[in-house]
Write an enzyme that holds these catalytic residues in place. Structure first.
Site, PDB file in Angstrom:
ATOM      1  N   ASN A 115       0.833  -1.200   0.000  1.00 42.71           N
ATOM      2  CA  ASN A 115       0.000   0.000   0.000  1.00 42.71           C
ATOM      3  C   ASN A 115       0.868   1.250   0.000  1.00 42.71           C
ATOM      4  O   ASN A 115       1.959   1.283   0.559  1.00 42.71           O
ATOM      5  CB  ASN A 115      -0.965  -0.012   1.199  1.00 42.71           C
ATOM      6  CG  ASN A 115      -0.415   0.701   2.422  1.00 42.71           C
ATOM      7  OD1 ASN A 115      -0.494   1.928   2.528  1.00 42.71           O
ATOM      8  ND2 ASN A 115       0.171  -0.058   3.343  1.00 42.71           N
ATOM      9  N   PHE A 119      -1.805   8.149   4.197  1.00 46.50           N
ATOM     10  CA  PHE A 119      -2.616   8.753   5.273  1.00 46.50           C
ATOM     11  C   PHE A 119      -3.874   9.433   4.734  1.00 46.50           C
ATOM     12  O   PHE A 119      -4.200  10.573   5.113  1.00 46.50           O
ATOM     13  CB  PHE A 119      -1.807   9.784   6.081  1.00 46.50           C
ATOM     14  CG  PHE A 119      -0.722   9.223   6.979  1.00 46.50           C
ATOM     15  CD1 PHE A 119      -0.622   7.870   7.242  1.00 46.50           C
ATOM     16  CD2 PHE A 119       0.198  10.089   7.578  1.00 46.50           C
ATOM     17  CE1 PHE A 119       0.379   7.366   8.079  1.00 46.50           C
ATOM     18  CE2 PHE A 119       1.189   9.605   8.420  1.00 46.50           C
ATOM     19  CZ  PHE A 119       1.278   8.245   8.665  1.00 46.50           C
ATOM     20  N   SER A 178       5.406   5.293   8.761  1.00 45.43           N
ATOM     21  CA  SER A 178       4.776   5.049   7.461  1.00 45.43           C
ATOM     22  C   SER A 178       5.757   5.442   6.362  1.00 45.43           C
ATOM     23  O   SER A 178       6.335   6.530   6.413  1.00 45.43           O
ATOM     24  CB  SER A 178       3.508   5.885   7.305  1.00 45.43           C
ATOM     25  OG  SER A 178       3.111   5.845   5.944  1.00 45.43           O
ATOM     26  N   ASN A 180       4.924   6.139   3.385  1.00 41.22           N
ATOM     27  CA  ASN A 180       4.188   6.783   2.292  1.00 41.22           C
ATOM     28  C   ASN A 180       3.983   8.281   2.465  1.00 41.22           C
ATOM     29  O   ASN A 180       3.297   8.912   1.675  1.00 41.22           O
ATOM     30  CB  ASN A 180       2.840   6.082   2.101  1.00 41.22           C
ATOM     31  CG  ASN A 180       3.034   4.610   1.789  1.00 41.22           C
ATOM     32  OD1 ASN A 180       3.840   4.270   0.923  1.00 41.22           O
ATOM     33  ND2 ASN A 180       2.340   3.738   2.505  1.00 41.22           N
ATOM     34  N   THR A 181       4.536   8.846   3.530  1.00 40.05           N
ATOM     35  CA  THR A 181       4.576  10.300   3.679  1.00 40.05           C
ATOM     36  C   THR A 181       6.051  10.675   3.609  1.00 40.05           C
ATOM     37  O   THR A 181       6.815  10.303   4.502  1.00 40.05           O
ATOM     38  CB  THR A 181       3.945  10.731   5.030  1.00 40.05           C
ATOM     39  OG1 THR A 181       2.557  10.373   5.022  1.00 40.05           O
ATOM     40  CG2 THR A 181       4.082  12.227   5.256  1.00 40.05           C
ATOM     41  N   LYS A 214       5.319   3.726  17.176  1.00 37.09           N
ATOM     42  CA  LYS A 214       5.342   2.666  16.153  1.00 37.09           C
ATOM     43  C   LYS A 214       6.517   2.862  15.211  1.00 37.09           C
ATOM     44  O   LYS A 214       6.663   3.931  14.604  1.00 37.09           O
ATOM     45  CB  LYS A 214       4.028   2.665  15.370  1.00 37.09           C
ATOM     46  CG  LYS A 214       3.943   1.509  14.367  1.00 37.09           C
ATOM     47  CD  LYS A 214       2.533   1.317  13.881  1.00 37.09           C
ATOM     48  CE  LYS A 214       2.442   0.198  12.872  1.00 37.09           C
ATOM     49  NZ  LYS A 214       1.086   0.031  12.356  1.00 37.09           N
ATOM     50  N   ASN A 243       5.904  -1.405  11.438  1.00 36.84           N
ATOM     51  CA  ASN A 243       5.115  -0.969  10.288  1.00 36.84           C
ATOM     52  C   ASN A 243       5.509  -1.809   9.051  1.00 36.84           C
ATOM     53  O   ASN A 243       6.220  -2.805   9.167  1.00 36.84           O
ATOM     54  CB  ASN A 243       5.364   0.525  10.051  1.00 36.84           C
ATOM     55  CG  ASN A 243       4.115   1.235   9.578  1.00 36.84           C
ATOM     56  OD1 ASN A 243       3.467   0.769   8.639  1.00 36.84           O
ATOM     57  ND2 ASN A 243       3.770   2.345  10.194  1.00 36.84           N
TER      58      ASN A 243
END
Ligand SMILES: Cc1cc2nc3c(=O)[nH]c(=O)nc-3n(C[C@H](O)[C@H](O)[C@H](O)COP(=O)(O)O)c2cc1C
Length: 351
Positions: A115, A119, A178, A180-181, A214, A243
């Site tokens: 993925n 967010f 994450s 993805n940021t 996390k 993660n």
């Protein structure tokens, strides 16, 4: 703990229909269906699965990981399906739409998911309202908070999240892992992490919920030691390991080269290795929560023996359906008694 078999076969009928849809549509349809489902009381778990972690009483150590219920739409339903706790989010101060679609891929041949959602969420004020309606719920609902992509001060976003969401969270998770940021994972670097966690420490209400951190599985040599040290110094109550990974172990599926975070079966060895590193860095001084590629009771048991007080999962539920939570809980209770432990907490870190 009855009824798992009936639900497994129901899911095996639903799964082919869900898999005809692209992954994100199937996910939206699942949330919409769950919203309509009657709210059920959580199952009665065997007493040997109860444990107290960071001052919270968990009825089962098997939780739902962040990312499934990003906007806190169905936490009560997920508790009713047999998760011992549910983590909603990641939720950012302002709403944001996330990355361009497609951004969610099922790698069925690998038992995995990639993925790069970024967010996508409706923002903290709207989740706050929904969570207010859940304050009567007995189960544990944790809130995972993050920073907006366009934020000029990411640390300020976490501080805002702590202040805004504490009243409706049984625990908070500071998500700095994450992939993805862009740049978010740099918050794990020692100096930046210290600045972040000291700001969080200053903002939290001493009577407020415990705060978890996390982390990513893609850390370098020595980083777990640094993170553990800084986390303990700033009063973090537990560390969630881990993660998704940006690495790409050998994969078969056609989506294998998609950018984003990889989760599910191929993440399992990396997340377990990271957990062991955090256990040896902390020596049990701070509770750990094991996540990544957990699909069976054996996987969960291995994580607990390696030092996790609790576990979470997401990707395996895509393939097995929600009955997985009760199945793993039943398997854990069986292992606790078979291996002669009085309860699950006694097994933590005994490998
Ligand atoms: C579609 C998807 C979305 C996710 N979104 C988030 C998120 O918003 N925040 C977060 O902390 N983790 C998120 N995760 C990571 C999971 O919480 C978990 O750490 C990771 O998937 C490993 O567990 P698993 O192998 O059981 O899926 C997401 C995972 C998936 C598959």
């Amino acid at each position: 703990m009855q009824g798992g078999t009936a639900r497994v076969s129901l899911y095996s009928l639903v799964r082919p229909l869900a898999f005809v849809l692209d992954a994100e549509r199937a996910h939206r349809a699942t949330i919409a269906t769950l919203k309509l489902a009657p709210r059920r009381r959580p199952p009665d778990f065997p007493p040997s699965l109860r444990s107290t972690v960071a001052g919270l009483d968990f009825p089962s150590p098997v939780g739902l990981a962040a990312g499934f219920d990003k906007d806190a739409e169905v936490p009560e339903q997920m508790l009713g399906l047999g998760f011992g706790f549910v983590e909603v989010g990641t939720i950012t101060p302002k709403p944001q739409s996330g990355n361009a679609k497609p951004r969610l891929f099922r790698l069925a041949d690998d038992g995995a998911v990639i993925n790069r959602m970024g967010f996508n969420n409706q923002g903290q004020p709207s989740a706050f309202q929904r969570l207010l309606d859940c304050t009567h719920v007995h189960g544990i609902i944790g809130v995972n908070i993050g920073a907006n992509k366009d934020s000029e001060d990411r640390i300020a976003d976490y501080v805002e999240g702590v202040r805004a969401m504490s009243p409706v969270a049984r625990y908070l998770t500071i998500n700095i892992s994450s992939p993805n940021t862009p740049g978010l994972r740099q918050l794990q670097d020692e100096g930046t992490l210290r600045a972040l966690l000291s700001a969080v420490e200053g903002a939290r209400d001493p009577k407020g919920p415990p705060i978890f951190l996390k982390v990513a599985p893609d850390l370098g040599e020595g980083e777990p030691d640094q993170i553990v040290r800084v986390a303990i110094q700033h009063g973090i109550d537990a560390i969630i390991v881990s993660n998704t990974t940006v690495s790409r172990p050998q994969l078969k599926s056609k989506w294998r080269d998609e950018a984003g975070g990889l989760s599910g079966a191929p993440l399992k060895p990396l997340a377990l290795k990271a957990l062991r590193e955090f256990r040896s860095a902390s020596g049990g001084e701070i509770p750990l929560i094991g996540v990544g590629g957990i699909a069976t009771a054996d996987d969960a048991w291995e994580r607990i023996r390696a030092g996790a007080s609790l576990v979470q999962l997401y990707s395996a539920m895509v393939y097995q359906g929600p009955a997985i939570a009760r199945r793993i809980a039943a398997g854990l209770a069986e292992r606790v008694s078979r291996e002669g432990f009085g309860n699950i907490a006694e097994a933590v870190g005994t490998e």
